[in-house]
Scaffold this motif. Sequence first.
Motif, short mmCIF file in Angstrom:
data_model
loop_
_atom_site.label_atom_id
_atom_site.label_comp_id
_atom_site.label_asym_id
_atom_site.label_seq_id
_atom_site.Cartn_x
_atom_site.Cartn_y
_atom_site.Cartn_z
N GLU A 1 0.83 -1.20 0.00
CA GLU A 1 0.00 0.00 0.00
C GLU A 1 0.87 1.26 0.00
O GLU A 1 0.62 2.19 -0.75
N ARG B 1 2.61 2.11 -3.26
CA ARG B 1 1.75 2.68 -4.29
C ARG B 1 1.34 4.11 -4.00
O ARG B 1 0.63 4.72 -4.77
N ASN C 1 1.36 8.24 -3.06
CA ASN C 1 1.93 9.41 -3.72
C ASN C 1 3.32 9.80 -3.23
O ASN C 1 4.17 10.13 -4.04
N PRO C 2 3.57 9.81 -1.91
CA PRO C 2 4.91 10.22 -1.49
C PRO C 2 6.01 9.34 -2.09
O PRO C 2 7.11 9.82 -2.36
N ARG D 1 5.86 7.88 -5.04
CA ARG D 1 6.02 8.30 -6.43
C ARG D 1 6.89 9.56 -6.48
O ARG D 1 7.77 9.69 -7.33
N THR D 2 6.65 10.47 -5.53
CA THR D 2 7.49 11.68 -5.47
C THR D 2 8.95 11.32 -5.27
O THR D 2 9.83 11.84 -5.94
N ARG E 1 10.47 8.62 -6.02
CA ARG E 1 11.04 8.04 -7.24
C ARG E 1 11.28 9.12 -8.28
O ARG E 1 12.27 9.09 -9.01
N ALA E 2 10.35 10.07 -8.35
CA ALA E 2 10.50 11.16 -9.33
C ALA E 2 11.74 11.98 -9.03
O ALA E 2 12.29 12.64 -9.90
N MET F 1 8.63 9.92 -17.52
CA MET F 1 9.42 9.93 -16.28
C MET F 1 9.78 8.51 -15.81
O MET F 1 10.50 8.35 -14.84
N LEU G 1 7.61 6.42 -14.48
CA LEU G 1 6.94 6.26 -13.19
C LEU G 1 5.61 5.52 -13.32
O LEU G 1 4.76 5.60 -12.44
N PHE H 1 3.41 17.01 -8.76
CA PHE H 1 2.20 16.22 -8.92
C PHE H 1 0.96 17.02 -8.56
O PHE H 1 1.00 18.09 -7.98
N THR I 1 -0.96 15.22 -0.56
CA THR I 1 -0.53 13.84 -0.32
C THR I 1 0.82 13.50 -0.93
O THR I 1 1.28 12.38 -0.79
N CYS I 2 1.46 14.44 -1.63
CA CYS I 2 2.65 14.03 -2.37
C CYS I 2 3.96 14.16 -1.61
O CYS I 2 4.96 13.56 -1.98
#
Lengths: 306, 301, 320
Positions: free
Chosen positions: A199, A202, A204-205, A207-208, A210-211, C54, C56, C94, C99-100
């Motif tokens: 969980e 998957r 958002n943080p 993904r950030t 990884r970005a 990206m 992703l 994003f 939440t990011c």
Amino acid sequence: MLRFTLRRFLGAWPTLLILMTLAFFMMRAAPGGPFDTEKTLPPEIQANLDKKYHLDEPLLKQYGRYLLDLAQGDFGPSFQYKDYSVNELIAQGFPVSLRLGGTAILLAFFIGCLLGTIAAIRQNTATDYTVMAAAMTGISIPNFVLAPLLILLFAVHLGWLPAGGWNDGALLNTILPITALTLPYVAYISRLMRSSMIEVLRSNPIRTARAKGLPEHTVILRHAMKPALLPVISFLGPATAGIITGSVVIEQIFGIPGIGRFFVQGALNRDYTLVMGVVVFYGILIIAFNFIVDVVYALLDPKIRY
Amino acid sequence: MVTAKDINALQSLNSNEEIKGRSLWSDATHRLKMNKAAVTSVIILLLITLMVIIAPSFSPFSFDEIDWDLISTPPSIANGHVFGTDAIGRDLFVRTLYGGRMSLMIGVIATMVSLLIGITYGATAGYLGGRTDAIMMRIVDILYATPFMFFVILLMVFFGRNIYLIFIAIGAINWLDMARIVRGQTLSLKRKEFVEAAIACGVTTPRIILRHIVPNLLGIVVVYVTLTIPQVILVESFLSFLGLGVQEPDTSWGALVNEGAQDMEIAPWALLFPAGFLATTLFCFNFIGDGLRDALDPKDR
Amino acid sequence: MPLLEINNLNTRFQTRDGEVSAVNDISFSMEKGETLGIVGESGSGKTQLVLSIMGLLASNGRAEGSARFKDQELIGLPINEINKIRGNHMAMIFQDPMTCLNGYLTIARQMTEVLILHKGMSMADARKRSIEMLDAVHIPAAKTRIDRYPHEFSGGMRQRVMIAMSLLCEPDLLIADEPSTALDVTVQAQIIDVMNELKSDMGMSIILITHDLGVIAGIADNVLVMYAGRICEYAPVNDIYKDPQHPYTRGLLQSVPRLDSDNSSVLHAIPGNPPNMQHLPAGCAYQDRCEFKREICLTERPALRRISDLRQKACHLEAL
């Protein structure tokens, strides 16, 4: 943080009081006194015994005395082992039980988290399926079934390890009991860790992270580990209670001289004070552990610090 | 201003919804059917249940019939004891199934007890909300931290080893989880439109809880029941294993495992058969519970 | 040499109910310093397009085709290679600032780790640079607030932190996925202002994804309109507003409320819904909602074609 700790600390006391009260009144409500099993005694001796154990006083006074004794750390005498106090029996058995249960909890936590994380990273691969199938087996085979099976295989058939006995905690003697006690909880924790890690990975943080180009191990260890651990940390409370309960049965099966064995003997012999003493002692232990878990949780999660 | 186009848009929106409108349940059933482990588990579990209920009456032996000539004999077709006999010559096949009857019955009944308490308590707390909710959940928190297993043992020690007491005691432990889950669900359901509509129509509170909240909790309750039954069986087996549960000549899987473990060196079958049945049953329940949870919660894992 | 050149990019997802293609045959390029707006309804594939670039994509997604960034192919690049580019030369902001950011680490930790990783800075230098960056996006008292956790910031502030974090390494390309959608209108404007300011200071290129044509007008050079995973129109920003050449673009423009026109113009909604990506119709994906639908639209998918030096569209109509 200090306020939080204090609040949690104060919050633990009602539970403790309920525990003690419930135990006390349950014992007093039980049919017959603690000496029922023995032959009918002459009235004078009965009266003497009653006096010795304060059974002649009004109930509320007994309750007060009982709480007072507990507050001073006195669990009273054992009815069965006449020469020992419950304190002495607990003091004798606790180091053994602690070594057994403590090792089991630590092992379950570390192995469970490791396996769960690996399964989550390799989600839907052979590794993942293997770990999860093993975990499912671990959950479905209770420790009191696992223990005799382990003995049958490793002690009776292969003869590699002793079938029981403590032998002052020699390593060989501890392997089977600790395995039987730990495995079901390794299974629980690895399943919990896997689903919470999936969980988090998957979210958002992540993904950030990884970005930002962080290497995968940094993403997992620095960014994902903390939030993924939180559900596991909350489970440690119930897990500890479960392992303590399990240790009762494991000590019984392997003939290990811990508190659990006194407890079962006491339960079967209706040794009221001993059983109650152990229940209250373990209750205090579990409540204290839950408090520590709460504090650790707060340390990990910045959102509940204030 | 609403134009004809807007109405068109709305209509096509509705028709679209209808096409997609497979219900949650039919969707979930479909997904569950695709889950081979869960389907197999259901079949095995049905078989075990059927065996446990029917088979003992077809056996030539009764569960408490002692045969001093055949003590701890290994499984054999020739003498009719297909699972062998125990240390006092009772037929293990019948005893295993008879024990299973006891274990499953305790599992189901105690789960129902916990369900009843948990749903009522959780739905009430969640629906009423506010201070009532806070107090009710605080009580649950306090009870949660109490080591209940020991209390069940205390109960057994003080009040004798009574089977009804086991039902009640185990049921009374397990309702806490249920209450928490149901409360959470109720809280989110409460804000749904159909509940608000019912309130606006002046439907009474108990009626709303019964007619609108409880049916919508069904999904989570079903999952939870399949996960609670094995836990309860486990607790009962644990007690029986310690000799504090079901008493002779009655038996349960836990008691049989205990007896089997006593002399497993000479008669391993007395351990392996009941242990196998117990583990298989727990396995199946866990698989079904997992499958149901995945089916009702369509995030693929 | 263009900064970013996309050729025949396709992105597909394997789902329980079969394969879904989210991005189909996308090709475009952008120059250094250019700002490209990508517009489309939700589900049109704009986010998956940039996530493909990206690297992703979710684990069940796969991108095929070519995406060259500074003459380096990104599709199929091993993860440790792409990690040298993203966050460093190419950064992304994003959609949902709430939440990011990672709620379990301080802002300082989350910002400095980028500089330490990509620029090899010391902790002290990285911290100094991070504070400068927070100042640049107008975070008050950045020096002390940097040691706070994300939940101690408001939504608009968190988006500024996100922007500051993505710009730490002065990337050549910034991808912003609906950076202001989740925010209040006034905060939205501030965020766009901040981005505009930084763009002219640093001379970087921006891909701005939005469904809000008003946001694009203020900042973009070129606009790419997407529908059902395909490009339907590409044009310089002024041309799009003055003279949309695709029925969908026109529909989008008509559904934007405008203060400067007379009240007689009615606000139009585009009829119908975006199509189901799993069952796209043969022919043009927009056919069901198009007021100019002809026979050919039902059978033949319009190819993207050049209609002037700077403009492309995918529609069978010669002119709108």
